[in-house]
Structure formats: structure tokens, C-alpha cells
Design a protein around this motif. Structure first.
Motif, short mmCIF file in Angstrom:
data_model
loop_
_atom_site.label_atom_id
_atom_site.label_comp_id
_atom_site.label_asym_id
_atom_site.label_seq_id
_atom_site.Cartn_x
_atom_site.Cartn_y
_atom_site.Cartn_z
N HIS A 1 0.81 -1.23 0.00
CA HIS A 1 0.00 0.00 0.00
C HIS A 1 0.84 1.27 0.00
CE1 HIS A 1 0.85 -0.92 4.23
NE2 HIS A 1 0.81 0.37 4.43
N THR B 1 -4.68 4.17 0.23
CA THR B 1 -4.11 3.72 1.52
C THR B 1 -4.03 2.19 1.53
OG1 THR B 1 -6.27 3.71 2.65
CG2 THR B 1 -5.01 5.77 2.67
N ASN B 2 -4.40 1.57 2.64
CA ASN B 2 -4.31 0.11 2.73
C ASN B 2 -5.68 -0.54 2.53
OD1 ASN B 2 -5.36 1.08 5.14
ND2 ASN B 2 -4.53 -0.61 6.35
N HIS B 3 -6.45 -0.03 1.56
CA HIS B 3 -7.78 -0.56 1.28
C HIS B 3 -7.85 -1.11 -0.14
CE1 HIS B 3 -8.58 1.93 4.83
NE2 HIS B 3 -9.64 1.16 5.02
N ASN B 4 -8.70 -2.11 -0.31
CA ASN B 4 -8.86 -2.73 -1.62
C ASN B 4 -9.99 -2.07 -2.39
OD1 ASN B 4 -11.33 -3.89 -0.66
ND2 ASN B 4 -10.18 -5.57 0.25
N GLU C 1 -10.09 -3.68 4.14
CA GLU C 1 -8.67 -3.52 4.44
C GLU C 1 -7.85 -4.63 3.79
OE1 GLU C 1 -5.78 -3.08 8.41
OE2 GLU C 1 -7.97 -3.09 8.58
N HIS D 1 -4.89 -7.34 3.52
CA HIS D 1 -4.27 -8.22 4.51
C HIS D 1 -3.14 -9.00 3.86
CE1 HIS D 1 -7.42 -7.53 7.52
NE2 HIS D 1 -8.30 -7.65 6.55
#
Length: 253
Positions: free
Chosen positions: A57, A66-69, A74, A76
Motif C-alpha cells: 500500500h 491507503t491500505n484498502h482494496n 482492508e 491483509h
């Protein structure tokens, strides 16, 4: 002094014009960005040999998300790799001084004696009486509960691996689920594996990996989600392929 006052607004206008031209040029570059070269899709079988890459990310093209799909959840990283112990075949050397049928297999290194049914040996039997006393003790037993493996996030072309497709890397035993997509993956037989940091991403690099499909995702669910984002060419290509229009998907540039 008056000339300077007249020139100042002109300088500002010229500067704004240049900045605006650069901004429009950048937008034009984004709109005309070429899609990656189209590859015919792999056959949908339970076992596939797939080109894999890795991402995280903190990459420049993923920072805005950010760290989202793509689904809003979120990202992983998968559980650590499972290293399996292999059975090692131990070869036993045959000594030149021994018969061909006699091999040294004892740990002490002493050669086994040939067996003969004709040989008789005295046998001494000893009988003893032993008293056994049973005592009852409570023993606390610790029960180990195995944690299920953490499923990692993966990005792919949803027309080839629909969202929700879950697979195992046969080389590591790690399990991943397709939850994301990307521009460079559209029309390609590549799966991008999410890594927690740049070090793990660079360590993985690009590899050809055998995978086992544990569960296929739903193509209709993928199509329904992507249809509302067709303004982007890489999504348009996935939509065309999900609709069975592979030639149109291949022709899209």
C-alpha cells in the motif's frame, strides 16, 4: 514604476496560463494512457500455472487508496509460508568385506550375524513376582487450538479470477483471495499478491507459480460491481470480457 505595475498582472496571467496548460496536459496523458498488451485468458481449471507479482500500500500508485482494496475493505498479508519437511532417503553402504546379501544397518556399526535355523542356543528363563501399586493422579492436559491461516489479499483481472476467488500457492501453502484489481493487470494472466511492506514485496519479485483454486468467485457479482466504473479503460476491458466480448476487450487500447 508604472511600467512595473502594468507588467505584474501580465506576468501573473502568463503564469496561470502555463500552469493551466500543464494541468490539462497531465489530464490528457492520463486519458490516453495505453492499456497493457492483451493476453488470451488461461483455461479455468482447478490447478493453474500463473505469473505472480507483489505490491504494497505504500507504492506511489496505491497511496491514494491507503491500505484498502477495491471493495473498500482492508488489505491483509497472508500468514507466513509453510515449510514442509521432506522425506530424505538414506542410502546404506555395502562393505567389500561382507557378503552381497549382508548390509551394515545397525547404528553401532556392528555387522549383523547370519541367521541359521539349525543353530541351537541354551535358553534361561527367569520368573519374578512383582507387586504393582496403582496410584491415581490428576493430570492437567493442555489442548492446543490451531489458528486458521490468515488469508492474504490479491489483485487480478476480475474477468479471469472473479472477485472472491480463493487460491493456494502450492510452493508456500499460503492462501489468498482476489479482492483488488489494477491497471497493469487488465487483460493479463497475472496475479498481484499483497505484501505488508516493501521488503517482502521486493523479496517476492515476479515468479511463475503453480496455484490451486479453492473457490471460484462470482462473475456476475464482479460484473455488477465493475459496470458502474466503466469510465476507466482497464475496467471497461474487464467488463467486455465478462460479457463474453473477448475480441472487443483485446482491441481496446
Amino acid at each position: 514604476m508604472p511600467d512595473l505595475q502594468l507588467r505584474t498582472p501580465r506576468i501573473i496571467l502568463v503564469s496561470l496560463f502555463v500552469i493551466g496548460a500543464l494541468f490539462l496536459g497531465a489530464c490528457g496523458t492520463t486519458k490516453t494512457r495505453a492499456l497493457p498488451q492483451y493476453e488470451p485468458p488461461l483455461a479455468k481449471t482447478d490447478f493453474q500455472n500463473v505469473r505472480t507479482t507483489a505490491y504494497t500500500h505504500t507504492e506511489a500508485d496505491h497511496r491514494e487508496f491507503t491500505n484498502h482494496n477495491a471493495l473498500g475493505g482492508e488489505l491483509h498479508a497472508a500468514s507466513p509460508a509453510i515449510h514442509r519437511a521432506e522425506n530424505i532417503v538414506r542410502a546404506l553402504a555395502v562393505s567389500d568385506s561382507e557378503d552381497a546379501d549382508l548390509r551394515r544397518v545397525s547404528n553401532s556399526g556392528v555387522a549383523l550375524q547370519p541367521f541359521s535355523v539349525d543353530e541351537t542356543r541354551p535358553v534361561v528363563r527367569v520368573t519374578r513376582a512383582t507387586r504393582v501399586t496403582k496410584t491415581t493422579r490428576r493430570v492437567k492436559r493442555a489442548i492446543a487450538v490451531a489458528k486458521p491461516p490468515r488469508i492474504g489479499s490479491a489483485a487480478a483481472d476480475w474477468s479471469r479470477w472473479p472477485v472472491g476467488t480463493t487460491f493456494r500457492l502450492l510452493s508456500t501453502g499460503q492462501i489468498y483471495r482476489v479482492e483488488d484489481y489494477g491497471w497493469a493487470l487488465s487483460g493479463r494472466n497475472t496475479i498481484d499478491l499483497y505484501m505488508a511492506n516493501s521488503r517482502d514485496m521486493n523479496t517476492w519479485g515476479a515468479r511463475q507459480e503453480p496455484i490451486q483454486i479453492l473457490q471460484w468467485g462470482d462473475p456476475q457479482q464482479s460484473l455488477q460491481f465493475l459496470q458502474s466504473h466503466q469510465d476507466y479503460k482497464h475496467i471497461k476491458r474487464m467488463v467486455l470480457e465478462l460479457q463474453g466480448r473477448e475480441q472487443d476487450a483485446a482491441a481496446l487500447r
